[in-house]
Design a protein around this motif. Structure first.
Motif, PDB file in Angstrom:
ATOM      1  N   ARG A  38     -25.551  -7.064 -29.778  1.00  0.00           N
ATOM      2  CA  ARG A  38     -25.307  -8.418 -29.291  1.00  0.00           C
ATOM      3  C   ARG A  38     -26.453  -8.942 -28.425  1.00  0.00           C
ATOM      4  O   ARG A  38     -26.394 -10.060 -27.930  1.00  0.00           O
ATOM      5  CB  ARG A  38     -24.000  -8.457 -28.496  1.00  0.00           C
ATOM      6  N   LEU A  91     -20.569 -12.400 -19.179  1.00  0.00           N
ATOM      7  CA  LEU A  91     -21.463 -13.369 -19.811  1.00  0.00           C
ATOM      8  C   LEU A  91     -21.128 -14.794 -19.368  1.00  0.00           C
ATOM      9  O   LEU A  91     -22.022 -15.593 -19.088  1.00  0.00           O
ATOM     10  CB  LEU A  91     -21.368 -13.263 -21.337  1.00  0.00           C
ATOM     11  N   VAL A 144     -16.798  -7.862 -20.845  1.00  0.00           N
ATOM     12  CA  VAL A 144     -18.176  -8.230 -21.179  1.00  0.00           C
ATOM     13  C   VAL A 144     -18.289  -9.750 -21.309  1.00  0.00           C
ATOM     14  O   VAL A 144     -19.222 -10.362 -20.778  1.00  0.00           O
ATOM     15  CB  VAL A 144     -18.654  -7.520 -22.469  1.00  0.00           C
ATOM     16  N   LEU A 177     -23.261  -3.410 -27.536  1.00  0.00           N
ATOM     17  CA  LEU A 177     -23.960  -4.220 -26.534  1.00  0.00           C
ATOM     18  C   LEU A 177     -25.394  -4.486 -26.986  1.00  0.00           C
ATOM     19  O   LEU A 177     -25.914  -5.598 -26.841  1.00  0.00           O
ATOM     20  CB  LEU A 177     -23.972  -3.518 -25.176  1.00  0.00           C
ATOM     21  N   PHE A 229     -22.826  -6.193 -13.937  1.00  0.00           N
ATOM     22  CA  PHE A 229     -22.261  -5.844 -15.239  1.00  0.00           C
ATOM     23  C   PHE A 229     -21.173  -4.805 -15.027  1.00  0.00           C
ATOM     24  O   PHE A 229     -21.313  -3.904 -14.206  1.00  0.00           O
ATOM     25  CB  PHE A 229     -23.346  -5.302 -16.169  1.00  0.00           C
ATOM     26  N   LYS A 245     -28.419  -3.429 -14.997  1.00  0.00           N
ATOM     27  CA  LYS A 245     -27.446  -4.532 -15.012  1.00  0.00           C
ATOM     28  C   LYS A 245     -26.166  -4.138 -14.265  1.00  0.00           C
ATOM     29  O   LYS A 245     -25.578  -4.954 -13.569  1.00  0.00           O
ATOM     30  CB  LYS A 245     -27.114  -4.933 -16.449  1.00  0.00           C
ATOM     31  N   ILE A 300     -27.388  -7.815 -25.467  1.00  0.00           N
ATOM     32  CA  ILE A 300     -27.091  -7.748 -24.036  1.00  0.00           C
ATOM     33  C   ILE A 300     -28.002  -6.747 -23.341  1.00  0.00           C
ATOM     34  O   ILE A 300     -28.441  -6.982 -22.214  1.00  0.00           O
ATOM     35  CB  ILE A 300     -25.603  -7.410 -23.811  1.00  0.00           C
TER      36      ILE A 300
END
Length: 72
Positions: free
Chosen positions: A13, A53, A49, A10, A31, A25, A15
């Motif tokens: 990436r 997004l 995930v 994560l 999340f 989150k 995030i």
């Protein structure tokens, strides 16, 4: 086959940048909480995930509200 993402995935990436941000989150931004694969191993599926997004707004909600014409 299910692909699991760990915290470092994560982070890589972009995030999250910290565990505190991740907890925020999860608590405030919907999340997914993930699942424990072991006593200290939390993971998320790539699908959940990506779904999170994909559900994020593409425009700042405050800007969108300011652009919307007022109802008469």
């Amino acid at each position: 086959m299910t692909t699991f993402l760990r915290y470092r995935d994560l982070e890589a990436r972009g995030i999250v940048r910290s565990w505190a941000a991740l907890r925020y989150k999860i608590k405030h931004n919907g999340f997914p909480p993930g699942r424990y694969l072991g006593p200290n191993t939390r993971a998320w599926t790539a699908e959940e995930v990506q779904a999170w997004l994909d559900a994020l707004p593409t425009e700042n909600p405050r800007r969108a509200a300011a652009k919307a014409p007022e109802a008469a």
